[in-house]
Write a protein that holds these residues in place. Structure first.
Motif, PDB file in Angstrom:
ATOM      1  N   ALA A 133       0.824  -1.216   0.000  1.00 43.23           N
ATOM      2  CA  ALA A 133       0.000   0.000   0.000  1.00 43.23           C
ATOM      3  C   ALA A 133       0.858   1.265   0.000  1.00 43.23           C
ATOM      4  O   ALA A 133       0.462   2.294  -0.554  1.00 43.23           O
ATOM      5  CB  ALA A 133      -0.928  -0.003   1.214  1.00 43.23           C
ATOM      6  N   GLU A 134       2.036   1.173   0.589  1.00 44.03           N
ATOM      7  CA  GLU A 134       2.924   2.328   0.681  1.00 44.03           C
ATOM      8  C   GLU A 134       3.930   2.384  -0.472  1.00 44.03           C
ATOM      9  O   GLU A 134       4.879   3.163  -0.429  1.00 44.03           O
ATOM     10  CB  GLU A 134       3.672   2.310   2.012  1.00 44.03           C
ATOM     11  N   GLY A 135       3.718   1.555  -1.491  1.00 39.63           N
ATOM     12  CA  GLY A 135       4.528   1.619  -2.698  1.00 39.63           C
ATOM     13  C   GLY A 135       5.887   0.974  -2.581  1.00 39.63           C
ATOM     14  O   GLY A 135       6.789   1.260  -3.391  1.00 39.63           O
ATOM     15  N   MET A 136       6.077   0.074  -1.622  1.00 36.79           N
ATOM     16  CA  MET A 136       7.354  -0.594  -1.448  1.00 36.79           C
ATOM     17  C   MET A 136       7.354  -1.943  -2.162  1.00 36.79           C
ATOM     18  O   MET A 136       6.304  -2.500  -2.471  1.00 36.79           O
ATOM     19  CB  MET A 136       7.648  -0.776   0.045  1.00 36.79           C
ATOM     20  N   ASN A 137       8.548  -2.453  -2.400  1.00 35.59           N
ATOM     21  CA  ASN A 137       8.718  -3.762  -3.018  1.00 35.59           C
ATOM     22  C   ASN A 137       8.667  -4.806  -1.903  1.00 35.59           C
ATOM     23  O   ASN A 137       9.606  -4.913  -1.106  1.00 35.59           O
ATOM     24  CB  ASN A 137      10.061  -3.828  -3.743  1.00 35.59           C
ATOM     25  N   PRO A 138       7.600  -5.590  -1.801  1.00 29.50           N
ATOM     26  CA  PRO A 138       7.478  -6.522  -0.677  1.00 29.50           C
ATOM     27  C   PRO A 138       8.489  -7.656  -0.722  1.00 29.50           C
ATOM     28  O   PRO A 138       8.875  -8.178   0.331  1.00 29.50           O
ATOM     29  CB  PRO A 138       6.045  -7.047  -0.810  1.00 29.50           C
ATOM     30  N   VAL A 139       8.923  -8.048  -1.917  1.00 32.61           N
ATOM     31  CA  VAL A 139       9.892  -9.134  -2.037  1.00 32.61           C
ATOM     32  C   VAL A 139      11.235  -8.686  -1.458  1.00 32.61           C
ATOM     33  O   VAL A 139      11.847  -9.386  -0.639  1.00 32.61           O
ATOM     34  CB  VAL A 139      10.043  -9.562  -3.509  1.00 32.61           C
ATOM     35  N   ARG A 140      11.699  -7.523  -1.871  1.00 30.90           N
ATOM     36  CA  ARG A 140      12.953  -6.985  -1.350  1.00 30.90           C
ATOM     37  C   ARG A 140      12.869  -6.778   0.163  1.00 30.90           C
ATOM     38  O   ARG A 140      13.770  -7.169   0.912  1.00 30.90           O
ATOM     39  CB  ARG A 140      13.262  -5.659  -2.050  1.00 30.90           C
ATOM     40  N   THR A 141      11.768  -6.184   0.607  1.00 33.77           N
ATOM     41  CA  THR A 141      11.642  -5.821   2.018  1.00 33.77           C
ATOM     42  C   THR A 141      11.583  -7.054   2.905  1.00 33.77           C
ATOM     43  O   THR A 141      12.245  -7.113   3.950  1.00 33.77           O
ATOM     44  CB  THR A 141      10.399  -4.943   2.234  1.00 33.77           C
ATOM     45  N   VAL A 142      10.792  -8.046   2.526  1.00 32.45           N
ATOM     46  CA  VAL A 142      10.692  -9.265   3.334  1.00 32.45           C
ATOM     47  C   VAL A 142      12.035  -9.978   3.386  1.00 32.45           C
ATOM     48  O   VAL A 142      12.452 -10.472   4.441  1.00 32.45           O
ATOM     49  CB  VAL A 142       9.593 -10.197   2.787  1.00 32.45           C
ATOM     50  N   PHE A 143      12.755 -10.006   2.283  1.00 31.18           N
ATOM     51  CA  PHE A 143      14.052 -10.691   2.291  1.00 31.18           C
ATOM     52  C   PHE A 143      15.038  -9.962   3.201  1.00 31.18           C
ATOM     53  O   PHE A 143      15.794 -10.605   3.944  1.00 31.18           O
ATOM     54  CB  PHE A 143      14.611 -10.792   0.870  1.00 31.18           C
ATOM     55  N   LEU A 144      15.041  -8.640   3.169  1.00 30.86           N
ATOM     56  CA  LEU A 144      15.938  -7.892   4.050  1.00 30.86           C
ATOM     57  C   LEU A 144      15.587  -8.144   5.515  1.00 30.86           C
ATOM     58  O   LEU A 144      16.483  -8.251   6.367  1.00 30.86           O
ATOM     59  CB  LEU A 144      15.861  -6.396   3.738  1.00 30.86           C
ATOM     60  N   LEU A 145      14.302  -8.240   5.821  1.00 32.02           N
ATOM     61  CA  LEU A 145      13.900  -8.547   7.193  1.00 32.02           C
ATOM     62  C   LEU A 145      14.349  -9.948   7.588  1.00 32.02           C
ATOM     63  O   LEU A 145      14.738 -10.180   8.747  1.00 32.02           O
ATOM     64  CB  LEU A 145      12.378  -8.422   7.337  1.00 32.02           C
ATOM     65  N   ARG A 146      14.307 -10.876   6.659  1.00 30.13           N
ATOM     66  CA  ARG A 146      14.777 -12.239   6.920  1.00 30.13           C
ATOM     67  C   ARG A 146      16.279 -12.234   7.235  1.00 30.13           C
ATOM     68  O   ARG A 146      16.739 -12.930   8.140  1.00 30.13           O
ATOM     69  CB  ARG A 146      14.511 -13.126   5.704  1.00 30.13           C
TER      70      ARG A 146
END
Length: 374
Positions: free
Chosen positions: A269-282
């Motif tokens: 919803a905030e225009g972020m790339n969820p794939v990149r973001t989830v992987f960085l959190l992992r």
């Protein structure tokens, strides 16, 4: 077991189970004989429709007296079919006796043959009541395919290469995994093209002492930028990992212990790339550490990254309008919390200054030159 439709007494028993659930935790209902002419996809859509009214109609047919758990079992299926409609998962189907099935298959092709049918009965005869159709459903999550379909990466190769670079740097940096010199890696080595790509980007360099790959200054900058990006993301969005909408208060609640994890939906919803973001959190939370003994073999397997990135597609969803309300309340909550922290710090600094002033006055020492907030 209830009866759908108007053909009471002329239907067949349907049992649907999610793979991994106990054998007795199956959704069971009797459906009209005419449903045998449908495809499995059409049958399942009729059982687990998108419309809330249609779902309630199905629930009314359930034999709750015979199995009080049926409504809860039914509710377990609904998120899976919502995800299927949104393109977040695929369905792997298995019919009775472990026979593979496809959504396009006709229901009739998976119904057991009746004695009448085997004796040459008319093809127009309805199946006898209680002929069973058993289906086991396994949702399959393919976040890499989803990323390409949604435009979160230019190509499969580009996405996989970035994931592999980050993974190799992670184990080289955090775990100190020793790599042989690039020239010593075989042409068939899974690691060779990954290491070569990192050399091309000057993220790796040969060690002066051993000639083996080590992280170069550009690689350190890359890792630092990823850490900074991840920590900013956590500061901004971590609150949405436990979010709940209170209809009575017409407001969102956070950190209750029984909310939903809406981070991925919020990223999108905030225009972020969820794939990149989830992987960085992992990477940040140490999820990869359990793979330390085997990562060099797994890094070449796309399924490994599909498993790591499953939260991208296997996620909680709320209606868009409700999500926007939750996001607004979340940001307001964060701002209020930040203001509270600022006020606490200010009061602590004032108290410290007053205590220091009294001590200086008692000892008759001139105060040193300093800033108020120093």
């Amino acid at each position: 077991m209830g009866m759908l439709g108007d053909e009471a007494g002329t239907g067949f028993a349907l049992s649907v189970r999610l793979l991994g659930m106990p054998e007795d935790a199956a959704f069971a209902v009797t459906v009209p004989a005419g449903y045998a002419r449908l495809s499995l996809a059409q049958l399942l859509e009729a059982m687990f429709p998108a419309d809330e009214v249609d779902r309630l109609a199905v629930e009314e047919t359930l034999d709750v007296a015979g199995n009080p758990d049926l409504p809860d079992i039914y509710d377990c299926f609904l998120p899976v079919f919502d995800q299927l409609r949104e393109g977040l998962c695929r369905l792997k189907l298995t019919a009775g006796a472990g026979r593979p099935a496809e959504l396009s298959d006709l229901v009739a092709s998976h119904l057991p043959a009746t004695p009448a049918a085997s004796a040459g009965a008319s093809a127009t005869c309805a199946p006898a009541p209680e002929i069973g159709l058993e289906l086991a459903i396994e949702p399959e999550y393919k976040p890499l395919d989803y990323a390409i379909a949604q435009g979160y990466a230019e190509s499969w190769d580009e996405l996989l290469a970035w994931l592999q670079w980050c993974t190799l740097l992670y184990f080289l940096d955090k775990h100190g995994y020793p790599l042989p010199a690039l020239a010593e890696m075989s042409e068939g080595s899974v690691l060779r093209p990954i290491v070569s790509g990192l050399f091309d980007r000057r993220f790796l360099r040969p060690s002066v002492d051993t000639g083996c790959p080590e992280i170069a200054e550009e690689g350190r900058k890359f890792i630092g930028a990823l850490l900074s990006e991840t920590e900013t993301c956590i500061d901004r969005f971590d609150i949405f990992k436990d979010a709940l909408w209170d209809e009575d208060a017409d407001a969102a609640e956070f950190d209750t212990g029984y909310g939903e994890d809406l981070r991925v939906q919020t990223f999108i919803a905030e225009g972020m790339n969820p794939v990149r973001t989830v992987f960085l959190l992992r990477l940040y939370d140490g999820s990869l550490d359990e793979f330390a003994p085997t990562w060099q073999a797994l890094i070449g397997d796309p399924n490994f990254f599909d498993r790591l990135l499953e939260p991208v597609v296997n996620r909680c969803q709320v209606p868009e309008g409700l999500l926007q309300n939750i996001i607004e309340d979340g940001y307001a909550y964060l701002e209020a919390r930040a203001e509270f922290v600022r006020e606490e710090r200010f009061q602590a600094q004032v108290a410290k200054r007053l205590r220091t002033s009294f001590v200086r006055r008692d000892t008759d020492q001139p105060p040193p030159s300093e800033h108020f907030f120093g």
